[in-house]
Motif scaffolding. Structure first.
Motif, PDB file in Angstrom:
ATOM      1  N   ALA A 128       3.370   1.267   3.963  1.00 59.96           N
ATOM      2  CA  ALA A 128       2.820  -0.078   4.199  1.00 59.96           C
ATOM      3  C   ALA A 128       1.303  -0.032   4.286  1.00 59.96           C
ATOM      4  N   ARG A 129       0.771   0.998   4.961  1.00 59.20           N
ATOM      5  CA  ARG A 129      -0.692   1.133   5.091  1.00 59.20           C
ATOM      6  C   ARG A 129      -1.351   1.276   3.726  1.00 59.20           C
ATOM      7  N   ASP A 130      -0.733   2.058   2.844  1.00 63.53           N
ATOM      8  CA  ASP A 130      -1.296   2.225   1.498  1.00 63.53           C
ATOM      9  C   ASP A 130      -1.170   0.936   0.685  1.00 63.53           C
ATOM     10  N   MET A 131       0.010   0.341   0.719  1.00 63.30           N
ATOM     11  CA  MET A 131       0.269  -0.833  -0.121  1.00 63.30           C
ATOM     12  C   MET A 131      -0.598  -2.025   0.266  1.00 63.30           C
ATOM     13  N   ILE A 132      -0.858  -2.184   1.561  1.00 65.51           N
ATOM     14  CA  ILE A 132      -1.663  -3.342   1.976  1.00 65.51           C
ATOM     15  C   ILE A 132      -3.080  -3.223   1.426  1.00 65.51           C
ATOM     16  N   ASN A 133      -3.539  -1.988   1.245  1.00 71.69           N
ATOM     17  CA  ASN A 133      -4.872  -1.788   0.661  1.00 71.69           C
ATOM     18  C   ASN A 133      -4.879  -2.052  -0.842  1.00 71.69           C
ATOM     19  N   TYR A 134      -3.734  -1.823  -1.484  1.00 77.84           N
ATOM     20  CA  TYR A 134      -3.646  -2.058  -2.925  1.00 77.84           C
ATOM     21  C   TYR A 134      -3.377  -3.532  -3.251  1.00 77.84           C
ATOM     22  N   ARG A 135      -2.908  -4.284  -2.275  1.00 76.90           N
ATOM     23  CA  ARG A 135      -2.429  -5.652  -2.519  1.00 76.90           C
ATOM     24  C   ARG A 135      -3.442  -6.564  -3.211  1.00 76.90           C
ATOM     25  N   PRO A 136      -4.744  -6.520  -2.906  1.00 72.91           N
ATOM     26  CA  PRO A 136      -5.673  -7.409  -3.618  1.00 72.91           C
ATOM     27  C   PRO A 136      -5.606  -7.277  -5.135  1.00 72.91           C
ATOM     28  N   ASN A 137      -5.260  -6.083  -5.618  1.00 67.01           N
ATOM     29  CA  ASN A 137      -5.195  -5.902  -7.069  1.00 67.01           C
ATOM     30  C   ASN A 137      -4.010  -6.622  -7.702  1.00 67.01           C
ATOM     31  N   LEU A 138      -3.028  -7.013  -6.896  1.00 66.92           N
ATOM     32  CA  LEU A 138      -1.975  -7.886  -7.424  1.00 66.92           C
ATOM     33  C   LEU A 138      -2.567  -9.244  -7.793  1.00 66.92           C
ATOM     34  N   PHE A 139      -3.433  -9.751  -6.927  1.00 64.27           N
ATOM     35  CA  PHE A 139      -4.106 -11.026  -7.208  1.00 64.27           C
ATOM     36  C   PHE A 139      -4.979 -10.906  -8.453  1.00 64.27           C
TER      37      PHE A 139
END
Length: 397
Positions: A128-139
């Motif tokens: 979760a810690r890693d994915m939350i940092n990657y999440r902006p790139n989904l946008f």
């Protein structure tokens, strides 16, 4: 135990042992690739091949290695972009979305209760810690595909971005989501993509959140209204038009559609209320003045209709239909009068209708079926023989 049964048990035991051995070998190869940071695509392929076997689909470790292989590919691609080296942008964003798909699947296995019913996820916190940092790139991936007009892919990225707030993986991250300023904008773009794909259900899915984006709220109302129209939900279509109109009374979208919706059903009082609001916002708008003239005509309030017709013509003396409305208003007033008791007044109405209809004819010569009968009646009642004969010949043709 019969010999044939013992043979079958031995056969399946050998098969299972060979399968387990092959699995360990593939996992070992993948881990080697991960350590070296090379052939990461092969490491990923080894894991996806293992998952083709239904017996492996609940193996959390396979998903874990699969995620790590994609994550390392993403990190290398991200570094190439950062250092301005050659990198396929579409491939980069594909890695981003793939990571989230794997992480969600893996988390669903991670939280399965053990034999005693206990739930103790061991991977969730780090993932979760890693994915939350990657999440902006989904946008940003969604925005990238919007620019490419690939609305299906764009929608998938925005949907995944928004879906993070509902995923158990991100339990405890509500404060971060609450402060996310991109949520409304992502919802708007998801709505837009659904609209562009002509898929009303997708366009409507995130409409409530999309409407919170004040900078695009007027457009969201339009996409939502069109979606209800496609779904043949007249009540929601009209309700959305009304909400949009009340907030944006001078919009070229809401007013004409709302007027059509009311006038087609003969709801002239509602139509008149709408046009009055519009005129309060812009008292010199030609469309609004013409609409009020029309609605008053439909209500047989001819004298009032003439006021708005004349006001419109002072602004634009080339408005053909306004002349037709004016001439028709005078004709209808004449028809309401008793020709015996009010002979002079009736003639006066025909005299007033004359310039309107002649001007309409000049501006719209092809509309014979509209100005022809009107001028026929006017010329007949004003004893204009030459003009009457001309119109009579035109109508007979």
């Amino acid at each position: 135990m019969p010999q044939i049964l013992r043979n079958c048990i031995l056969f399946f035991s050998v098969i299972l042992a060979l399968s387990a051995s092959a699995q360990r070998k593939q996992i070992g190869e993948a881990r080697t690739y991960l350590k070296t940071g090379k052939n990461l695509d092969k490491a990923e392929r080894l894991m996806t091949d293992l998952l083709k076997d239904s017996a492996n689909q609940d193996n959390k470790r396979i998903y874990e290695i699969w995620l790590q292989s994609v994550q390392k590919q993403y990190e290398q691609a991200n570094e190439r972009l950062y250092t301005h080296k050659q990198q396929d942008t579409a491939q980069f964003f594909s890695l981003v979305r793939r990571m989230f798909s794997i992480a969600f699947c893996m988390d669903s296995l991670d939280i399965r209760p053990d034999k005693k019913g206990r739930v103790a996820p061991e991977l969730r916190k780090d993932v979760a810690r890693d994915m939350i940092n990657y999440r902006p790139n989904l946008f940003f991936g969604g925005a990238y595909y919007v620019r490419k007009s690939d609305f299906q892919k764009a929608y998938d990225f925005f949907e995944t971005y928004l879906d993070c707030t509902r995923q158990p993986l991100f339990t405890g991250y509500d404060p971060i989501f609450a402060e996310d300023s991109r949520m409304e904008e992502a919802s708007y773009w998801a709505c837009y993509c659904g609209y562009r794909m002509n898929d009303p259900l997708l366009a409507l899915r995130h409409r409530e959140l999309a409407l919170r984006d004040s900078s695009k709220r007027d457009m969201t109302f339009q996409y939502v209204a069109e979606s209800w129209r496609i779904l043949h939900d007249d009540s929601m279509y009209v309700a959305t038009l009304q909400k949009g109109f009340l907030e944006y009374p001078t919009s070229n979208y809401f007013f004409p559609r709302l007027m059509d919706a009311f006038t087609q059903k003969g709801q002239y009082r509602k139509a008149l209320a709408i046009v009055d609001i519009a005129l309060e916002a812009d008292s010199l708008n030609e469309l609004y003045l013409f609409a009020k003239s029309n609605v008053l005509m439909q209500q047989e309030r001819y004298a009032e209709s003439l006021k708005y017709t004349d006001k419109l013509l002072t602004l634009n003396d080339k408005q053909a239909d306004a002349y037709y409305n004016g001439g028709s208003a005078y004709l209808n007033i004449a028809l309401r009068m008793d020709p015996q008791r009010h002979k002079k007044q009736v003639r006066d109405m025909y005299q007033k209708a004359l310039p309107y209809m002649e001007r309409y004819r000049a501006l719209a010569p092809s509309e014979t079926q509209k100005w022809g009968p009107a001028l026929y009646r006017i010329y007949f009642n004003l004893n204009m023989g030459k003009q009457f004969d001309e119109i009579d010949k035109i109508l007979k043709k």
